[in-house]
Design an enzyme around this catalytic site. Structure first.
Site, PDB file in Angstrom:
ATOM      1  N   LYS A 180     -57.614  62.815  -5.065  1.00  0.00           N
ATOM      2  CA  LYS A 180     -57.115  64.075  -4.536  1.00  0.00           C
ATOM      3  C   LYS A 180     -58.275  65.006  -4.193  1.00  0.00           C
ATOM      4  O   LYS A 180     -59.120  65.289  -5.045  1.00  0.00           O
ATOM      5  CB  LYS A 180     -56.182  64.733  -5.552  1.00  0.00           C
ATOM      6  CG  LYS A 180     -54.984  63.862  -5.926  1.00  0.00           C
ATOM      7  CD  LYS A 180     -54.125  64.492  -6.999  1.00  0.00           C
ATOM      8  CE  LYS A 180     -54.857  64.656  -8.313  1.00  0.00           C
ATOM      9  NZ  LYS A 180     -53.975  65.093  -9.411  1.00  0.00           N
ATOM     10  N   THR A 212     -50.302  77.163  -8.285  1.00  0.00           N
ATOM     11  CA  THR A 212     -50.727  75.759  -8.263  1.00  0.00           C
ATOM     12  C   THR A 212     -50.747  75.132  -9.656  1.00  0.00           C
ATOM     13  O   THR A 212     -51.276  74.040  -9.832  1.00  0.00           O
ATOM     14  CB  THR A 212     -52.126  75.637  -7.640  1.00  0.00           C
ATOM     15  OG1 THR A 212     -53.041  76.487  -8.368  1.00  0.00           O
ATOM     16  CG2 THR A 212     -52.120  76.052  -6.175  1.00  0.00           C
ATOM     17  N   GLY A 214     -49.774  72.950 -12.534  1.00  0.00           N
ATOM     18  CA  GLY A 214     -48.962  71.754 -12.694  1.00  0.00           C
ATOM     19  C   GLY A 214     -48.839  70.889 -11.458  1.00  0.00           C
ATOM     20  O   GLY A 214     -48.016  69.964 -11.436  1.00  0.00           O
ATOM     21  N   THR A 215     -49.656  71.133 -10.441  1.00  0.00           N
ATOM     22  CA  THR A 215     -49.542  70.327  -9.221  1.00  0.00           C
ATOM     23  C   THR A 215     -49.872  68.863  -9.480  1.00  0.00           C
ATOM     24  O   THR A 215     -49.210  67.964  -8.950  1.00  0.00           O
ATOM     25  CB  THR A 215     -50.452  70.869  -8.114  1.00  0.00           C
ATOM     26  OG1 THR A 215     -51.786  71.040  -8.632  1.00  0.00           O
ATOM     27  CG2 THR A 215     -49.955  72.206  -7.589  1.00  0.00           C
ATOM     28  N   GLY A 216     -50.890  68.603 -10.295  1.00  0.00           N
ATOM     29  CA  GLY A 216     -51.265  67.220 -10.573  1.00  0.00           C
ATOM     30  C   GLY A 216     -50.197  66.485 -11.360  1.00  0.00           C
ATOM     31  O   GLY A 216     -49.848  65.334 -11.052  1.00  0.00           O
ATOM     32  N   CYS A 217     -49.657  67.145 -12.396  1.00  0.00           N
ATOM     33  CA  CYS A 217     -48.572  66.551 -13.181  1.00  0.00           C
ATOM     34  C   CYS A 217     -47.380  66.250 -12.282  1.00  0.00           C
ATOM     35  O   CYS A 217     -46.785  65.161 -12.341  1.00  0.00           O
ATOM     36  CB  CYS A 217     -48.132  67.505 -14.285  1.00  0.00           C
ATOM     37  SG  CYS A 217     -49.435  68.075 -15.397  1.00  0.00           S
TER      38      CYS A 217
END
Length: 270
Positions: A180, A212, A214-217
């Protein structure tokens, strides 16, 4: 219903975020919003808001493994997603439980190392366990650039360095890598999906927002949900990226730091 029908069951192995924007809470929301069934094995409790992680309360590794065992033996899973694992003994217990009870289930590993507010969520001594024990088992890993640099040991100063880093990550053993690129500057955001057959870039315009958290989770769980329904990896990634983008665009604006997403944007409101 026959046992080989994909039913969207996702087991999430991750930490709890008391603010509800990341971790288990974001994972459950994302899986549910995309039509899946979320079960959990909680690896840690955090006192967390949109600004920072204030405290972490550890969960014993044996209890994490027990949560996984009882869910997998009773409900089962069509995909597993891991997030915050925190300690080396937890990683070892999770990998052992997967080998025992879900050896052929697709695994999405989000190598969570540092929270958005800067708090460390993976102990330094656990990085080797993540790299050597869990990542080789993964169907897909979803590192951001700082996580990728820590895992592969290569600097990634720009988009041109991403392909070499992705190849180095593939050498750790996962079937695929979604690298990412959101930490790079510029108006275009590029994520690179690589596997043994080649690579593909997903490009989108940058959204200028502080919502933004928690975007990865959320992205990793959304991908896991697609895999749980039998989608090809490319399609699962594309759908998950679109879901997350809309969740950012329609974020509620809560908190004084990095605010949460609107995970429920797929739900029609009267």
């Amino acid at each position: 219903m026959s046992s080989d029908v994909k039913r969207g069951r996702v087991l999430i192995v991750a930490g709890s975020d008391s603010g509800g924007g990341a971790g288990i809470q974001a994972d459950i929301k994302a899986v549910t919003a995309l039509g899946g069934y979320a079960a959990t094995a909680i690896t840690a409790l955090t006192a967390q808001d949109t600004v920072t992680v204030h405290a972490i309360f550890d969960v014993p590794a044996s209890f994490i493994a027990q949560q996984m065992r009882v869910v997998l033996q009773d409900i089962g899973a069509d995909a597993v997603k891991t997030g915050m694992l925190h300690r080396a003994d937890i990683i070892e217990a999770v990998a052992d439980a997967l080998q025992r009870y879900a050896p052929d289930v697709p695994l999405v590993v989000d190598p969570v190392m540092v929270a958005k507010g800067g708090a460390r969520l993976l102990q330094p001594q656990a990085e080797a366990a993540l790299r050597e024990i869990l990542i080789p088992r993964a169907t897909l890993i979803t590192p951001n650039l700082p996580e990728a640099e820590a895992l592969c040991g290569l600097p990634i100063p720009d988009a041109a360095a991403m392909p070499a880093a992705a190849q180095a990550l593939l050498k750790l053993g996962p079937r695929a890598v979604l690298l990412k690129g959101g930490h790079l500057p510029g108006e275009q955001l590029v994520d690179l999906l690589c596997d043994a057959q080649g690579s593909e870039s997903f490009t989108s315009s940058r959204l200028h927002t502080s919502s933004t958290h928690g975007t990865g989770c959320t992205l990793a769980s959304a991908i896991a949900t697609g895999l749980a329904f039998g989608l090809p990896l490319h399609d699962a990634v594309a759908r998950a990226r679109a879901y997350v983008r809309k969740a950012i665009e329609t974020a509620p604006g809560f908190g004084h730091g990095h605010g949460p997403l609107n995970h429920a944007h797929t739900v029609r409101r009267n």
